[in-house]
Scaffold this motif. Structure first.
Motif, PDB file in Angstrom:
ATOM      1  N   MET A   1       0.830  -1.180   0.000  1.00 41.78           N
ATOM      2  CA  MET A   1       0.000   0.000   0.000  1.00 41.78           C
ATOM      3  C   MET A   1       0.882   1.254   0.000  1.00 41.78           C
ATOM      4  N   LYS A   2       0.628   2.163  -0.929  1.00 39.63           N
ATOM      5  CA  LYS A   2       1.372   3.411  -0.998  1.00 39.63           C
ATOM      6  C   LYS A   2       0.768   4.413  -0.025  1.00 39.63           C
ATOM      7  N   ALA A   3       1.629   5.026   0.775  1.00 38.22           N
ATOM      8  CA  ALA A   3       1.159   6.056   1.689  1.00 38.22           C
ATOM      9  C   ALA A   3       1.126   7.415   0.992  1.00 38.22           C
ATOM     10  N   PHE A   4       2.143   7.701   0.198  1.00 37.05           N
ATOM     11  CA  PHE A   4       2.257   8.979  -0.506  1.00 37.05           C
ATOM     12  C   PHE A   4       2.921   8.739  -1.853  1.00 37.05           C
ATOM     13  N   THR A   5       2.680   9.655  -2.777  1.00 34.12           N
ATOM     14  CA  THR A   5       3.360   9.655  -4.066  1.00 34.12           C
ATOM     15  C   THR A   5       3.795  11.090  -4.349  1.00 34.12           C
ATOM     16  N   ALA A   6       4.985  11.225  -4.921  1.00 33.48           N
ATOM     17  CA  ALA A   6       5.500  12.541  -5.300  1.00 33.48           C
ATOM     18  C   ALA A   6       6.395  12.360  -6.520  1.00 33.48           C
ATOM     19  N   ALA A   7       6.825  13.461  -7.098  1.00 35.65           N
ATOM     20  CA  ALA A   7       7.664  13.385  -8.292  1.00 35.65           C
ATOM     21  C   ALA A   7       8.682  14.512  -8.288  1.00 35.65           C
ATOM     22  N   MET A   8       9.679  14.331  -9.114  1.00 37.39           N
ATOM     23  CA  MET A   8      10.687  15.375  -9.306  1.00 37.39           C
ATOM     24  C   MET A   8      11.210  15.279 -10.724  1.00 37.39           C
ATOM     25  N   HIS A   9      11.206  16.406 -11.421  1.00 34.47           N
ATOM     26  CA  HIS A   9      11.786  16.482 -12.754  1.00 34.47           C
ATOM     27  C   HIS A   9      13.191  17.053 -12.609  1.00 34.47           C
ATOM     28  N   TYR A  10      14.184  16.234 -12.884  1.00 34.46           N
ATOM     29  CA  TYR A  10      15.576  16.652 -12.784  1.00 34.46           C
ATOM     30  C   TYR A  10      16.045  17.185 -14.134  1.00 34.46           C
ATOM     31  N   ASN A  11      16.689  18.331 -14.098  1.00 39.28           N
ATOM     32  CA  ASN A  11      17.357  18.891 -15.268  1.00 39.28           C
ATOM     33  C   ASN A  11      18.638  19.563 -14.785  1.00 39.28           C
ATOM     34  N   LYS A  12      19.285  20.312 -15.648  1.00 36.88           N
ATOM     35  CA  LYS A  12      20.550  20.954 -15.293  1.00 36.88           C
ATOM     36  C   LYS A  12      20.402  21.883 -14.084  1.00 36.88           C
ATOM     37  N   ASP A  13      19.326  22.659 -14.059  1.00 39.28           N
ATOM     38  CA  ASP A  13      19.141  23.635 -12.984  1.00 39.28           C
ATOM     39  C   ASP A  13      18.793  22.980 -11.649  1.00 39.28           C
ATOM     40  N   THR A  14      17.865  22.039 -11.675  1.00 44.68           N
ATOM     41  CA  THR A  14      17.496  21.383 -10.414  1.00 44.68           C
ATOM     42  C   THR A  14      18.638  20.529  -9.883  1.00 44.68           C
ATOM     43  N   ASN A  15      19.409  19.943 -10.770  1.00 48.82           N
ATOM     44  CA  ASN A  15      20.555  19.152 -10.333  1.00 48.82           C
ATOM     45  C   ASN A  15      21.632  20.037  -9.711  1.00 48.82           C
ATOM     46  N   TYR A  16      21.821  21.236 -10.248  1.00 49.38           N
ATOM     47  CA  TYR A  16      22.764  22.188  -9.658  1.00 49.38           C
ATOM     48  C   TYR A  16      22.281  22.620  -8.277  1.00 49.38           C
ATOM     49  N   ARG A  17      20.993  22.864  -8.147  1.00 47.14           N
ATOM     50  CA  ARG A  17      20.429  23.234  -6.844  1.00 47.14           C
ATOM     51  C   ARG A  17      20.640  22.115  -5.830  1.00 47.14           C
ATOM     52  N   LEU A  18      20.426  20.874  -6.249  1.00 47.97           N
ATOM     53  CA  LEU A  18      20.644  19.733  -5.364  1.00 47.97           C
ATOM     54  C   LEU A  18      22.111  19.629  -4.957  1.00 47.97           C
TER      55      LEU A  18
END
Length: 167
Positions: A1-18
């Motif tokens: 059973m899934k409690a939560f679901t979420a997503a993340m779109h990784y690109n150059k900018d979000t990867n730099y932020r991470l």
């Protein structure tokens, strides 16, 4: 059973932020110390050195250091995107009762037991789940299906970690 679901779109900018967030969490003293050195170097070049060459050298050093502070994070972000071999990809996070399941659009799927989480952090837009000090998962708050506050409580209880806000 899934409690939560979420997503993340990784690109150059979000990867730099991470990469910047990982650097801040791993060595929280690094940025304040480097900025202090920059300020001291530039101000001492104006006020304490009398020769024009020594003034220019100290000021140039401070300016160079200031402009190169984010270089390690940029290099890390580029290196991780090159390792993946894609310009952009999306990860779907399924928070189940016993583990976190990650499914990516590039075929790199993974599972993470909640006991492996060593640090939880957040900023205005994202949640960061650290499995060690050199890697983290980034989750967009707006993508959480049952509410971000509930997910934060769920992860905090499952991992036995407290959330820390990062500016």
């Amino acid at each position: 059973m899934k409690a939560f679901t979420a997503a993340m779109h990784y690109n150059k900018d979000t990867n730099y932020r991470l990469a910047r967030i990982i650097s801040r969490v791993r060595t929280p003293w690094r940025l304040p110390v480097l900025y202090l050195i920059c300020i001291l170097s530039i101000s001492s070049g104006f006020f304490y050195f009398t020769g024009i060459l020594s003034q220019l050298a100290v000021i140039a050093f401070g300016c160079f250091l200031f402009t190169s502070i984010q270089v390690p994070a940029k290099a890390r972000a580029k290196q991780s995107m090159d390792a993946v071999g894609a310009e952009a990809f999306t990860v779907i996070y399924s928070f189940q009762q016993n583990c976190l399941t990650l499914t990516s659009t590039i075929g790199q799927d993974n599972q993470l037991d909640y006991s492996q989480i060593i640090h939880l952090a957040e900023d205005r837009e994202y949640l960061y789940v650290f499995s060690d000090l050199s890697s983290a998962y980034m989750i967009e708050k707006a993508s959480v299906d049952k509410g971000c506050r509930e997910l934060k409580t769920f992860l905090s209880l499952k991992s036995n970690q407290a959330w820390k806000y990062i500016f």
